[in-house]
Design a protein around this motif. Sequence first.
Motif, short mmCIF file in Angstrom:
data_model
loop_
_atom_site.label_atom_id
_atom_site.label_comp_id
_atom_site.label_asym_id
_atom_site.label_seq_id
_atom_site.Cartn_x
_atom_site.Cartn_y
_atom_site.Cartn_z
N LEU A 2 -5.68 105.32 -127.63
CA LEU A 2 -6.50 106.51 -127.46
C LEU A 2 -5.65 107.71 -127.08
CD1 LEU A 2 -9.37 104.84 -125.42
CD2 LEU A 2 -9.62 105.80 -127.71
N GLU A 3 -6.12 108.90 -127.41
CA GLU A 3 -5.44 110.13 -127.02
C GLU A 3 -5.91 110.53 -125.62
OE1 GLU A 3 -5.83 113.15 -129.94
OE2 GLU A 3 -4.95 111.95 -131.55
N LEU A 4 -5.20 110.04 -124.64
CA LEU A 4 -5.57 110.27 -123.25
C LEU A 4 -4.49 111.07 -122.53
CD1 LEU A 4 -6.78 106.64 -122.39
CD2 LEU A 4 -8.22 108.61 -122.98
N GLU A 5 -4.88 111.78 -121.50
CA GLU A 5 -3.90 112.42 -120.62
C GLU A 5 -3.35 111.36 -119.68
OE1 GLU A 5 -4.46 116.48 -119.12
OE2 GLU A 5 -6.53 116.31 -119.85
N VAL A 6 -2.07 111.50 -119.32
CA VAL A 6 -1.43 110.53 -118.44
C VAL A 6 -0.87 111.27 -117.23
CG1 VAL A 6 0.27 108.70 -118.22
CG2 VAL A 6 -0.82 109.14 -120.45
N PHE A 7 -1.20 110.75 -116.05
CA PHE A 7 -0.70 111.29 -114.79
C PHE A 7 -0.01 110.14 -114.05
CE2 PHE A 7 -4.55 113.49 -116.04
CZ PHE A 7 -4.21 114.82 -115.93
N THR B 169 2.51 115.11 -114.43
CA THR B 169 1.88 115.56 -113.19
C THR B 169 1.54 114.39 -112.28
OG1 THR B 169 0.91 117.44 -114.34
CG2 THR B 169 -0.05 116.84 -112.22
N THR B 170 1.86 114.55 -111.00
CA THR B 170 1.50 113.54 -110.01
C THR B 170 0.24 113.97 -109.29
OG1 THR B 170 3.81 112.88 -109.66
CG2 THR B 170 2.23 112.34 -107.91
N LEU B 171 -0.72 113.07 -109.20
CA LEU B 171 -1.97 113.34 -108.50
C LEU B 171 -1.91 112.71 -107.11
CD1 LEU B 171 -4.58 112.58 -111.33
CD2 LEU B 171 -3.68 114.81 -110.62
N SER B 172 -2.24 113.50 -106.11
CA SER B 172 -2.28 112.99 -104.74
C SER B 172 -3.48 112.09 -104.56
CB SER B 172 -2.36 114.15 -103.75
OG SER B 172 -3.62 114.80 -103.86
N PRO B 173 -3.46 111.23 -103.54
CA PRO B 173 -4.65 110.39 -103.28
C PRO B 173 -5.92 111.21 -103.14
CG PRO B 173 -2.80 109.62 -101.98
CD PRO B 173 -2.35 110.91 -102.61
N ASN C 275 1.10 104.91 -113.60
CA ASN C 275 0.42 105.74 -114.58
C ASN C 275 -1.10 105.67 -114.42
OD1 ASN C 275 2.80 106.56 -115.72
ND2 ASN C 275 2.62 105.31 -117.56
N LEU C 276 -1.71 106.83 -114.49
CA LEU C 276 -3.16 106.94 -114.48
C LEU C 276 -3.59 107.65 -115.76
CD1 LEU C 276 -3.73 108.20 -110.83
CD2 LEU C 276 -4.23 105.91 -111.68
N TYR C 277 -4.61 107.14 -116.43
CA TYR C 277 -5.06 107.69 -117.70
C TYR C 277 -6.39 108.41 -117.50
CZ TYR C 277 -1.59 104.44 -119.55
OH TYR C 277 -0.43 103.76 -119.82
#
Length: 361
Positions: A231-236, A2-6, A243-245
Amino acid sequence: MTTLSPRAINRATLARQLLLERSDLSATEAVGQLVGMQGQEPKHPFVGLWSRLAWFGEGDLIAAIEDRKVVRATLFRGTLHLVTADDYLRFRTTLSPVLEAGLKLLGDRAAGLEPDKVAAAARQLLAVEPLTFTEVRDALQQQFPDVNDRALGFCTRMLVPLVISPSETRWGWTANARFTPAEQWIGGKLRRSAVPKELVVRYLEAFGPATPADFQTWSGLQKAKALFDSLELEVFTDEHGKNLYDVPGAPRPDADSEAPVRFLPEFDNLLLAHAKRERIIAGEHRQAVFTKNLRVKSTYLVDGLVAGLWTAEKKRGVATLTLTPFGRTTKKTAAELEREGEALLRFLEPDAKTYEVVTAS
């Protein structure tokens, strides 16, 4: 992925920073949620909490300080922070490498300095009674006459776990406050082993979604990528594919969520917790906020982004909040700023006779 907008990134961060809507948390709980608040000067965290909490009064934080639930101490990046006593005990050892590395800033002033010996001597001095840093330096200078007195004080600040003793003054501490051993003041023991993974999770809960570089900027700890990977993190991804965690299940409000105007104090952590700060301030405005002498000015947010600066003063019974906008302000926003600004003035200057919110020409 998933891409997160600003805008989505902005709203997620604001939600965790308690800036989308004021929270019912206590002062201690809020300081814990924020994983500490920058506290170079005593007043700033009070303003930061006022903007984040419903029905907050300065007495709420003063009570937490007097009850030793919240302390002011050198911690993240080697700077003064307001943190919960539990978090100080929990994370001081984890951040020791950052504080020890800070001694490199002394440069030539470190000539002849033996850090372990100085720290041991400082511990003995401060175990007897709380001391100002002027008193610490003077006493250490007698034991280490050939070492720069500023180096002696800085070494003590970085290596000896200390908290600042509060005083009976409005914002909790005097300008030349006394320092005392942290374990003695809090009545607990520092955690002996480092827990950097816990600190990553707490950081993301307060400032995520974010990158390892963001965590390094905030904490001062380096080589964070391996910690994130463990760590078990979500990645966007962001709009540039970076990549954002994030912590699974963390708040990520709709990008169209309303963000009310908010006033932030000098050095607010929201402006200091990411390597790239576009999620909260446009690049063209950074120079106006971050000064060459390392100050971070008081700002206000409009639609979730820094939109200008503010200052407050009281003269002859008149409390005035002066706004310096970075661009055009709509009538609707101006009215919101005036309402919120007058409320802030009443918090800062409760004894004023009149209150004015003005815009700098």
